[in-house]
Every structure is written in structure tokens, then in C-alpha cells.
Design a protein around this motif. Structure first.
Motif, PDB file in Angstrom:
ATOM      1  N   GLY A 125       0.816  -1.214   0.000  1.00 49.78           N
ATOM      2  CA  GLY A 125       0.000   0.000   0.000  1.00 49.78           C
ATOM      3  C   GLY A 125       0.848   1.262   0.000  1.00 49.78           C
ATOM      4  O   GLY A 125       0.545   2.225  -0.712  1.00 49.78           O
ATOM      5  N   VAL A 126       1.913   1.247   0.779  1.00 52.87           N
ATOM      6  CA  VAL A 126       2.805   2.408   0.817  1.00 52.87           C
ATOM      7  C   VAL A 126       3.488   2.601  -0.534  1.00 52.87           C
ATOM      8  O   VAL A 126       3.599   3.728  -1.036  1.00 52.87           O
ATOM      9  CB  VAL A 126       3.855   2.243   1.944  1.00 52.87           C
ATOM     10  N   LEU A 127       3.933   1.520  -1.154  1.00 55.96           N
ATOM     11  CA  LEU A 127       4.589   1.627  -2.457  1.00 55.96           C
ATOM     12  C   LEU A 127       3.614   2.093  -3.533  1.00 55.96           C
ATOM     13  O   LEU A 127       3.984   2.883  -4.410  1.00 55.96           O
ATOM     14  CB  LEU A 127       5.223   0.291  -2.852  1.00 55.96           C
ATOM     15  N   ARG A 128       2.364   1.621  -3.484  1.00 54.87           N
ATOM     16  CA  ARG A 128       1.359   2.103  -4.445  1.00 54.87           C
ATOM     17  C   ARG A 128       1.153   3.601  -4.312  1.00 54.87           C
ATOM     18  O   ARG A 128       1.067   4.323  -5.291  1.00 54.87           O
ATOM     19  CB  ARG A 128       0.028   1.397  -4.217  1.00 54.87           C
ATOM     20  N   ALA A 129       1.041   4.064  -3.079  1.00 55.51           N
ATOM     21  CA  ALA A 129       0.833   5.497  -2.849  1.00 55.51           C
ATOM     22  C   ALA A 129       2.059   6.291  -3.291  1.00 55.51           C
ATOM     23  O   ALA A 129       1.936   7.362  -3.880  1.00 55.51           O
ATOM     24  CB  ALA A 129       0.543   5.752  -1.376  1.00 55.51           C
ATOM     25  N   ARG A 130       3.222   5.764  -3.050  1.00 59.96           N
ATOM     26  CA  ARG A 130       4.462   6.467  -3.402  1.00 59.96           C
ATOM     27  C   ARG A 130       4.605   6.624  -4.911  1.00 59.96           C
ATOM     28  O   ARG A 130       5.020   7.674  -5.398  1.00 59.96           O
ATOM     29  CB  ARG A 130       5.656   5.694  -2.845  1.00 59.96           C
ATOM     30  N   TYR A 131       4.252   5.616  -5.655  1.00 59.26           N
ATOM     31  CA  TYR A 131       4.434   5.650  -7.109  1.00 59.26           C
ATOM     32  C   TYR A 131       3.166   6.033  -7.861  1.00 59.26           C
ATOM     33  O   TYR A 131       3.134   6.002  -9.079  1.00 59.26           O
ATOM     34  CB  TYR A 131       4.976   4.306  -7.605  1.00 59.26           C
ATOM     35  N   GLY A 132       2.118   6.389  -7.151  1.00 56.01           N
ATOM     36  CA  GLY A 132       0.917   6.926  -7.781  1.00 56.01           C
ATOM     37  C   GLY A 132       0.051   5.904  -8.479  1.00 56.01           C
ATOM     38  O   GLY A 132      -0.630   6.231  -9.445  1.00 56.01           O
ATOM     39  N   VAL A 133       0.031   4.675  -8.022  1.00 53.53           N
ATOM     40  CA  VAL A 133      -0.820   3.652  -8.620  1.00 53.53           C
ATOM     41  C   VAL A 133      -2.223   3.794  -8.030  1.00 53.53           C
ATOM     42  O   VAL A 133      -2.405   3.828  -6.823  1.00 53.53           O
ATOM     43  CB  VAL A 133      -0.274   2.234  -8.359  1.00 53.53           C
ATOM     44  N   VAL A 134      -3.219   3.921  -8.914  1.00 54.01           N
ATOM     45  CA  VAL A 134      -4.592   4.124  -8.481  1.00 54.01           C
ATOM     46  C   VAL A 134      -5.451   3.006  -9.036  1.00 54.01           C
ATOM     47  O   VAL A 134      -5.360   2.682 -10.214  1.00 54.01           O
ATOM     48  CB  VAL A 134      -5.123   5.488  -8.991  1.00 54.01           C
ATOM     49  N   ARG A 135      -6.287   2.420  -8.190  1.00 56.91           N
ATOM     50  CA  ARG A 135      -7.215   1.387  -8.656  1.00 56.91           C
ATOM     51  C   ARG A 135      -8.447   2.056  -9.221  1.00 56.91           C
ATOM     52  O   ARG A 135      -9.032   2.924  -8.607  1.00 56.91           O
ATOM     53  CB  ARG A 135      -7.611   0.472  -7.523  1.00 56.91           C
ATOM     54  N   THR A 136      -8.853   1.608 -10.416  1.00 58.03           N
ATOM     55  CA  THR A 136     -10.031   2.189 -11.069  1.00 58.03           C
ATOM     56  C   THR A 136     -10.985   1.078 -11.454  1.00 58.03           C
ATOM     57  O   THR A 136     -11.049   0.658 -12.590  1.00 58.03           O
ATOM     58  CB  THR A 136      -9.639   2.977 -12.327  1.00 58.03           C
ATOM     59  N   GLY A 137     -11.713   0.583 -10.507  1.00 60.88           N
ATOM     60  CA  GLY A 137     -12.702  -0.430 -10.834  1.00 60.88           C
ATOM     61  C   GLY A 137     -12.185  -1.831 -10.629  1.00 60.88           C
ATOM     62  O   GLY A 137     -11.278  -2.086  -9.873  1.00 60.88           O
ATOM     63  N   ARG A 138     -12.700  -2.757 -11.341  1.00 60.12           N
ATOM     64  CA  ARG A 138     -12.485  -4.192 -11.170  1.00 60.12           C
ATOM     65  C   ARG A 138     -11.035  -4.629 -11.354  1.00 60.12           C
ATOM     66  O   ARG A 138     -10.685  -5.239 -12.351  1.00 60.12           O
ATOM     67  CB  ARG A 138     -13.360  -4.952 -12.143  1.00 60.12           C
ATOM     68  N   GLY A 139     -10.215  -4.298 -10.387  1.00 64.19           N
ATOM     69  CA  GLY A 139      -8.843  -4.777 -10.410  1.00 64.19           C
ATOM     70  C   GLY A 139      -7.924  -4.047 -11.357  1.00 64.19           C
ATOM     71  O   GLY A 139      -6.751  -4.358 -11.440  1.00 64.19           O
ATOM     72  N   LYS A 140      -8.444  -3.086 -12.100  1.00 67.35           N
ATOM     73  CA  LYS A 140      -7.586  -2.335 -13.012  1.00 67.35           C
ATOM     74  C   LYS A 140      -6.780  -1.324 -12.202  1.00 67.35           C
ATOM     75  O   LYS A 140      -7.291  -0.690 -11.294  1.00 67.35           O
ATOM     76  CB  LYS A 140      -8.419  -1.591 -14.051  1.00 67.35           C
TER      77      LYS A 140
END
Length: 94
Positions: free
Chosen positions: A18-33
Motif C-alpha cells: 500500500g505504501v509503495l502504491r501510494a508512493r508511485y501513484g498507482v490508483v485502482r479504477t474499478g475491477r482490479g484495473k
């Protein structure tokens, strides 16, 4: 490995992910995308412009608060009269 250690390890891995996703700007948009958000110069320029505008508005509010709260009672009454005069003038124009 006992079950307690495994639970702690799973929670730790999830937290790090979760921290790495937030750091690199990964955003979930719907069904697993997942999409990677990369800031552009346009977004940076727009946000900088908006920050400047907010800063200006805060300065103006501070001045208005100082005008209303500072001074003696007579100054406050005079200010009220000026505001009422502006209101009646505006109503008269309409």
C-alpha cells in the motif's frame, strides 16, 4: 512458521504494498484495473496557480477580519453604515 507469524507477515506485506502504491501513484479504477498517475507539467502549473489564488484569498480574508475586528466602536458603526449605503445603492440600480 506458526500461524501468528504468517498473519503478521501477510499484514506487513500488504502494508508495504500500500505504501509503495501510494508512493508511485498507482490508483485502482474499478475491477482490479490499476493505472499509474504521473503528474504532468500542466497539472503542476494548474495546482501552483490555484495555490497562489488560495494564498491571495487568505490574505484578503485576513485583511477583512482585521478591518472588522480592529478599531474602536465608532469605526465599526461607520463601516456598517458604508456597507448599508452600498447595499441600498446596489438595490436602487437593479
Amino acid at each position: 512458521m506458526n500461524p501468528f507469524e504468517m498473519v503478521v507477515l501477510i499484514v506487513l506485506i500488504g502494508s508495504i504494498a500500500g505504501v509503495l502504491r501510494a508512493r508511485y501513484g498507482v490508483v485502482r479504477t474499478g475491477r482490479g484495473k490499476e493505472e499509474v498517475y504521473v503528474g504532468t507539467r500542466e497539472n503542476d502549473a494548474e495546482s501552483e496557480r490555484l495555490r497562489g489564488e488560495v494564498r491571495q484569498l487568505k490574505d484578503r480574508i485576513a485583511v477583512l477580519e482585521r478591518i472588522v475586528t480592529d478599531g474602536d466602536r465608532n469605526h465599526g458603526i461607520a463601516l456598517e453604515r458604508e456597507i448599508e449605503a452600498l447595499r441600498t445603492d446596489k438595490e436602487f440600480r437593479q
